[in-house]
Design an enzyme around this catalytic site. Structure first.
Site, PDB file in Angstrom:
ATOM      1  N   HIS A 166     -19.586  -0.713  -2.279  1.00 41.83           N
ATOM      2  CA  HIS A 166     -20.240  -0.637  -3.588  1.00 41.83           C
ATOM      3  C   HIS A 166     -20.713  -2.007  -4.084  1.00 41.83           C
ATOM      4  O   HIS A 166     -19.886  -2.912  -4.263  1.00 41.83           O
ATOM      5  CB  HIS A 166     -19.263  -0.064  -4.605  1.00 41.83           C
ATOM      6  CG  HIS A 166     -18.597   1.213  -4.173  1.00 41.83           C
ATOM      7  ND1 HIS A 166     -19.255   2.418  -4.157  1.00 41.83           N
ATOM      8  CD2 HIS A 166     -17.344   1.457  -3.731  1.00 41.83           C
ATOM      9  CE1 HIS A 166     -18.412   3.359  -3.735  1.00 41.83           C
ATOM     10  NE2 HIS A 166     -17.258   2.810  -3.452  1.00 41.83           N
ATOM     11  N   SER A 188     -24.761  -1.119  -0.194  1.00 39.82           N
ATOM     12  CA  SER A 188     -23.721  -0.378  -0.894  1.00 39.82           C
ATOM     13  C   SER A 188     -23.255   0.786  -0.007  1.00 39.82           C
ATOM     14  O   SER A 188     -23.867   1.101   0.998  1.00 39.82           O
ATOM     15  CB  SER A 188     -24.260   0.175  -2.232  1.00 39.82           C
ATOM     16  OG  SER A 188     -23.192   0.784  -2.948  1.00 39.82           O
ATOM     17  N   SER A 248     -23.689   3.664  -6.873  1.00 43.07           N
ATOM     18  CA  SER A 248     -22.684   2.701  -7.380  1.00 43.07           C
ATOM     19  C   SER A 248     -23.199   1.283  -7.569  1.00 43.07           C
ATOM     20  O   SER A 248     -22.508   0.453  -8.151  1.00 43.07           O
ATOM     21  CB  SER A 248     -21.489   2.669  -6.427  1.00 43.07           C
ATOM     22  OG  SER A 248     -21.908   2.220  -5.144  1.00 43.07           O
ATOM     23  N   ASP A 256     -16.393   0.811   3.495  1.00 39.28           N
ATOM     24  CA  ASP A 256     -15.668   1.496   2.400  1.00 39.28           C
ATOM     25  C   ASP A 256     -16.108   2.956   2.404  1.00 39.28           C
ATOM     26  O   ASP A 256     -17.107   3.323   1.827  1.00 39.28           O
ATOM     27  CB  ASP A 256     -16.001   0.841   1.050  1.00 39.28           C
ATOM     28  CG  ASP A 256     -15.218   1.485  -0.093  1.00 39.28           C
ATOM     29  OD1 ASP A 256     -15.172   0.907  -1.182  1.00 39.28           O
ATOM     30  OD2 ASP A 256     -14.648   2.581   0.112  1.00 39.28           O
ATOM     31  N   GLU A 269     -11.785  -0.099   3.740  1.00 41.58           N
ATOM     32  CA  GLU A 269     -11.272  -0.338   2.390  1.00 41.58           C
ATOM     33  C   GLU A 269     -10.520   0.834   1.802  1.00 41.58           C
ATOM     34  O   GLU A 269      -9.603   0.648   1.018  1.00 41.58           O
ATOM     35  CB  GLU A 269     -12.473  -0.688   1.491  1.00 41.58           C
ATOM     36  CG  GLU A 269     -12.207  -0.725   0.017  1.00 41.58           C
ATOM     37  CD  GLU A 269     -11.603  -2.031  -0.446  1.00 41.58           C
ATOM     38  OE1 GLU A 269     -11.418  -2.920   0.389  1.00 41.58           O
ATOM     39  OE2 GLU A 269     -11.303  -2.143  -1.653  1.00 41.58           O
ATOM     40  N   ASN A 296      -6.768  -0.314   3.196  1.00 41.96           N
ATOM     41  CA  ASN A 296      -6.329   0.573   2.117  1.00 41.96           C
ATOM     42  C   ASN A 296      -4.817   0.615   1.971  1.00 41.96           C
ATOM     43  O   ASN A 296      -4.306   0.634   0.847  1.00 41.96           O
ATOM     44  CB  ASN A 296      -6.836   1.990   2.339  1.00 41.96           C
ATOM     45  CG  ASN A 296      -6.427   2.944   1.208  1.00 41.96           C
ATOM     46  OD1 ASN A 296      -6.952   2.858   0.092  1.00 41.96           O
ATOM     47  ND2 ASN A 296      -5.470   3.818   1.493  1.00 41.96           N
ATOM     48  N   LYS A 342      -3.283  -3.066  -2.186  1.00 40.48           N
ATOM     49  CA  LYS A 342      -4.572  -2.394  -2.371  1.00 40.48           C
ATOM     50  C   LYS A 342      -4.306  -0.984  -2.900  1.00 40.48           C
ATOM     51  O   LYS A 342      -4.585  -0.698  -4.064  1.00 40.48           O
ATOM     52  CB  LYS A 342      -5.362  -2.309  -1.053  1.00 40.48           C
ATOM     53  CG  LYS A 342      -6.826  -1.881  -1.227  1.00 40.48           C
ATOM     54  CD  LYS A 342      -6.998  -0.392  -1.412  1.00 40.48           C
ATOM     55  CE  LYS A 342      -8.409   0.013  -1.732  1.00 40.48           C
ATOM     56  NZ  LYS A 342      -8.552   1.486  -1.977  1.00 40.48           N
ATOM     57  N   ASP A 351      -5.318  -0.677  -6.681  1.00 39.58           N
ATOM     58  CA  ASP A 351      -6.690  -0.179  -6.834  1.00 39.58           C
ATOM     59  C   ASP A 351      -6.683   1.329  -7.084  1.00 39.58           C
ATOM     60  O   ASP A 351      -7.222   1.834  -8.069  1.00 39.58           O
ATOM     61  CB  ASP A 351      -7.402  -0.540  -5.518  1.00 39.58           C
ATOM     62  CG  ASP A 351      -8.800  -0.029  -5.362  1.00 39.58           C
ATOM     63  OD1 ASP A 351      -9.630  -0.792  -4.868  1.00 39.58           O
ATOM     64  OD2 ASP A 351      -9.069   1.138  -5.694  1.00 39.58           O
ATOM     65  N   ASN A 352      -6.056   2.075  -6.180  1.00 39.82           N
ATOM     66  CA  ASN A 352      -6.090   3.541  -6.269  1.00 39.82           C
ATOM     67  C   ASN A 352      -5.332   4.021  -7.493  1.00 39.82           C
ATOM     68  O   ASN A 352      -5.578   5.122  -7.985  1.00 39.82           O
ATOM     69  CB  ASN A 352      -5.476   4.172  -5.004  1.00 39.82           C
ATOM     70  CG  ASN A 352      -6.170   3.705  -3.741  1.00 39.82           C
ATOM     71  OD1 ASN A 352      -6.744   2.603  -3.719  1.00 39.82           O
ATOM     72  ND2 ASN A 352      -6.105   4.473  -2.676  1.00 39.82           N
ATOM     73  N   CYS A 354      -8.048   3.485 -10.965  1.00 44.68           N
ATOM     74  CA  CYS A 354      -8.499   4.829 -11.355  1.00 44.68           C
ATOM     75  C   CYS A 354      -8.004   5.190 -12.741  1.00 44.68           C
ATOM     76  O   CYS A 354      -8.675   5.879 -13.504  1.00 44.68           O
ATOM     77  CB  CYS A 354      -8.043   5.851 -10.319  1.00 44.68           C
ATOM     78  SG  CYS A 354      -8.907   5.664  -8.759  1.00 44.68           S
ATOM     79  N   HIS A 403     -13.138  11.498  -2.377  1.00 46.63           N
ATOM     80  CA  HIS A 403     -14.179  11.234  -1.388  1.00 46.63           C
ATOM     81  C   HIS A 403     -15.505  11.753  -1.890  1.00 46.63           C
ATOM     82  O   HIS A 403     -15.572  12.651  -2.703  1.00 46.63           O
ATOM     83  CB  HIS A 403     -13.820  11.893  -0.065  1.00 46.63           C
ATOM     84  CG  HIS A 403     -14.754  11.459   1.021  1.00 46.63           C
ATOM     85  ND1 HIS A 403     -15.052  10.122   1.206  1.00 46.63           N
ATOM     86  CD2 HIS A 403     -15.479  12.130   1.920  1.00 46.63           C
ATOM     87  CE1 HIS A 403     -15.914  10.022   2.194  1.00 46.63           C
ATOM     88  NE2 HIS A 403     -16.190  11.216   2.644  1.00 46.63           N
ATOM     89  N   HIS A 434     -13.704   0.093 -11.045  1.00 46.32           N
ATOM     90  CA  HIS A 434     -12.458  -0.531 -11.498  1.00 46.32           C
ATOM     91  C   HIS A 434     -12.733  -1.912 -12.091  1.00 46.32           C
ATOM     92  O   HIS A 434     -13.675  -2.593 -11.693  1.00 46.32           O
ATOM     93  CB  HIS A 434     -11.485  -0.708 -10.328  1.00 46.32           C
ATOM     94  CG  HIS A 434     -11.080   0.554  -9.648  1.00 46.32           C
ATOM     95  ND1 HIS A 434     -11.234   1.808 -10.190  1.00 46.32           N
ATOM     96  CD2 HIS A 434     -10.503   0.738  -8.432  1.00 46.32           C
ATOM     97  CE1 HIS A 434     -10.788   2.706  -9.343  1.00 46.32           C
ATOM     98  NE2 HIS A 434     -10.330   2.101  -8.267  1.00 46.32           N
ATOM     99  N   SER A 456      -7.542  -5.881  -4.195  1.00 50.80           N
ATOM    100  CA  SER A 456      -8.140  -5.228  -3.013  1.00 50.80           C
ATOM    101  C   SER A 456      -8.912  -6.228  -2.181  1.00 50.80           C
ATOM    102  O   SER A 456      -8.764  -6.307  -0.959  1.00 50.80           O
ATOM    103  CB  SER A 456      -9.094  -4.108  -3.465  1.00 50.80           C
ATOM    104  OG  SER A 456      -8.395  -3.154  -4.228  1.00 50.80           O
ATOM    105  N   GLN A 501      -9.044  -7.909   1.647  1.00 51.46           N
ATOM    106  CA  GLN A 501     -10.207  -7.894   2.530  1.00 51.46           C
ATOM    107  C   GLN A 501     -10.479  -9.287   3.084  1.00 51.46           C
ATOM    108  O   GLN A 501     -10.723  -9.462   4.273  1.00 51.46           O
ATOM    109  CB  GLN A 501     -11.457  -7.408   1.770  1.00 51.46           C
ATOM    110  CG  GLN A 501     -11.686  -5.936   1.737  1.00 51.46           C
ATOM    111  CD  GLN A 501     -11.997  -5.300   3.085  1.00 51.46           C
ATOM    112  OE1 GLN A 501     -12.148  -5.973   4.116  1.00 51.46           O
ATOM    113  NE2 GLN A 501     -12.052  -3.989   3.085  1.00 51.46           N
TER     114      GLN A 501
END
Ligand code: NAD
Ligand code: 3DD
Length: 469
Positions: free
Chosen positions: A56, A79, A84, A133, A194, A219, A224, A228-229, A233, A339, A392, A400, A404
């Site tokens: 993204h 992206s 996004s 990603d 990712e 991930n 991460k 992140d998740n 979110c 997804h 985010h 995250s 990476q």
């Protein structure tokens, strides 16, 4: 559109100044990336590394890109989602002569053209590392390799519009530049993935012996997926509801499909806004966890009886069927933060008899059924927090993207056999350490006696091996 062959294709270069101002602000909230620049830039650890990004194109990703460039990588970016891209972020990168091919509201044809551009370095060279990603770039290069071995695979009947676009693009590439990917493939050392969906696809390829190069599962680094998740979110879900619909969340019933990392904190976010949250789950452990948190856990059939906002978070398919949508209460809101391919049967919805589709505003569509009831679909079922909002916040993405970046440094310097790996724990801990000072955390130091008791070598590095699955 502003286009310069090989260098960029973005919506509007004049947005660069605005993007730079937001980049400067984001850097203050991304201490991990800034610390890596300070620590490693002088070593040029990514010198000569050609990195293709399919992730993204947001302000936060722009900070990641500039970090990789500071570490002397040669970067090209697209992206991983047609909605996004933040156009001011893409413009800010483009004016620095880092090749970027991304704009908000790409068509699917344009999206895959951008992906191919990001894979195409001058001099008919390809990437050494791919930052993926959601698996699109990985899928593309593996299909490309297979097609050069046997072009007839491109003659298959596509399962959907997007696969048809990919097959047609590969036919054109094979015609224009035969055997190109086999030529550049030798330079591709690693793929880093990712997100959860892409990671599951990598393991499937590994088990089927289809994986062409080693891959790293970013991930599942704790810093991460458990940040992140979760925290990402929790904040960005509520953000998109307000931006897209302005509805009151309090008193409403929100159905969260999936109670995994993402679903858990989407549910919490909605509860904090005063919604009554219903969970659907297939995993008994996650279902039990949800029940322990006082969520009603039931089936979609039961959930449909109540007035609802629906959020899918599963990376599975057909979570919400067209029949479910037809049976929803009037004015229901449907979206996906999981997804972005097939959680909601939108293809069937668009072909449903006598349904009328009205576009309210970008990424907000109203579907009116023959009986007069309507539903709102957000971001055309693609990732709603990135389609209807800006994803985010920077601080959580710093976690995250520090993973990476450490992965790219680690991968570029090492050779491994083809497998799927995870970053070692010591790097996961390093990511956390780099974020503690900014939030005022003072870590307690183990005494030698405690370390001995725990069998921890407080001074020696962990064996820098990647954990193998
Ligand atoms: P996860 O595996 O932890 O959770 C998915 C959950 O869905 C699991 O508990 C699983 O049992 C459940 N599930 C599967 N099929 C189901 C069904 N038919 N009905 C109900 N539940 C079902 O995965 P995760 O880390 O939570 O990620 C979920 C998705 O979110 C992935 O696609 C990931 O790529 C994506 N993701 C998106 C963002 C974003 O910013 N939008 C951020 C992180 C991850
Ligand atoms: N993702 C969410 N917000 C993002 C942002 N602001 N910039 C870039 C990517 C962003 C998606 C990630 O959470 C991705 O890692 C995922 O989907 O897991």
């Amino acid at each position: 559109m502003d286009f310069k062959e090989w260098l960029y294709k973005v919506a509007d270069l004049s947005l660069a100044d605005y993007g730079r101002k937001e980049l400067d602000t984001a850097e203050k909230e991304m201490p991990g990336l800034m610390a890596l620049r300070q620590k490693y830039a002088w070593q040029k650890p990514l010198a000569w590394a050609r990195i293709t990004g399919s992730l993204h194109m947001t302000i936060q990703t722009a900070v990641l890109i500039e970090t990789l460039v500071d570490l002397w990588a040669d970067v090209r970016w697209a992206s991983c989602n047609i909605f996004s891209t933040q156009d001011h972020a893409a413009a800010a990168i483009a004016v620095t002569w880092v090749p970027v091919f991304a704009w908000k509201w790409e068509t699917l044809e344009e999206y895959w053209w951008c992906t191919l551009e990001a894979l195409s370095f001058p001099g008919w060279l390809g990437p050494n590392l791919i930052v993926d990603d959601g698996w699109d770039a990985t899928l593309f290069v593996h299909k490309w390799f297979g097609a050069e071995n046997n072009a007839s695979i491109l003659d298959k009947t596509p399962e959907n519009e997007e696969e048809g676009i990919i097959l047609n693009l590969l036919k054109k590439v094979l015609k224009d530049t035969p055997n190109r990917w086999h030529t550049v493939m030798k330079d591709l050392k690693w793929i880093s993935e990712e997100t959860t969906t892409g990671v599951h696809r990598l393991y499937e390829m590994m088990k089927a012996w289809e994986l062409l190069v080693p891959a790293i599962n970013v991930n599942d680094s704790v810093t991460k997926s458990k940040f992140d998740n979760l925290y990402g979110c929790r904040e960005s879900l509520a953000d998109w509801i307000k931006r897209a619909t302005d509805v009151m969340i309090a008193w409403k019933v929100v159905v969260v499909c999936g109670y995994g990392d993402v679903g858990k904190w989407c549910a919490m976010s909605m509860r904090w806004y005063g919604a009554r949250v219903i969970i659907t789950e297939v995993d008994p452990i996650c279902a039990l966890q949800a029940a322990m948190e006082w969520y009603k856990v039931t089936t979609m059939e039961e959930a449909l009886k109540e007035w609802n906002i629906y959020v899918t978070t599963t990376w599975n398919l057909d979570i919400i069927t067209v029949e479910d949508i037809a049976n929803m209460k009037d004015e229901a809101i449907v979206c996906n933060i999981g997804h972005f391919d097939n959680e909601i049967q939108v293809d069937k919805l668009n072909k449903y008899p006598w349904v009328k589709k009205i576009n309210i505003k970008p990424q907000v569509d109203k579907y009116i059924f023959p009986d007069g009831h309507c539903i709102y679909l957000l971001a055309e079922w693609r990732l709603v927090n990135l389609g209807c909002a800006t994803g985010h916040p920077s601080f959580v993405m710093s976690n995250s993207f520090t993973n990476q970046t450490l992965a790219q440094i680690d991968l570029w310097q090492k050779d491994y056999e083809v497998w799927v790996y995870r970053l070692p724990k010591y790097l996961d801990e390093e990511v956390a350490r780099l974020h503690l000072e900014q939030i005022g955390v003072k870590l307690t130091k183990l005494t030698q006696k405690q370390a001995d008791y725990l069998w921890i070598d407080v001074n020696g590095p962990y064996k820098p091996e990647h954990y193998r699955y």
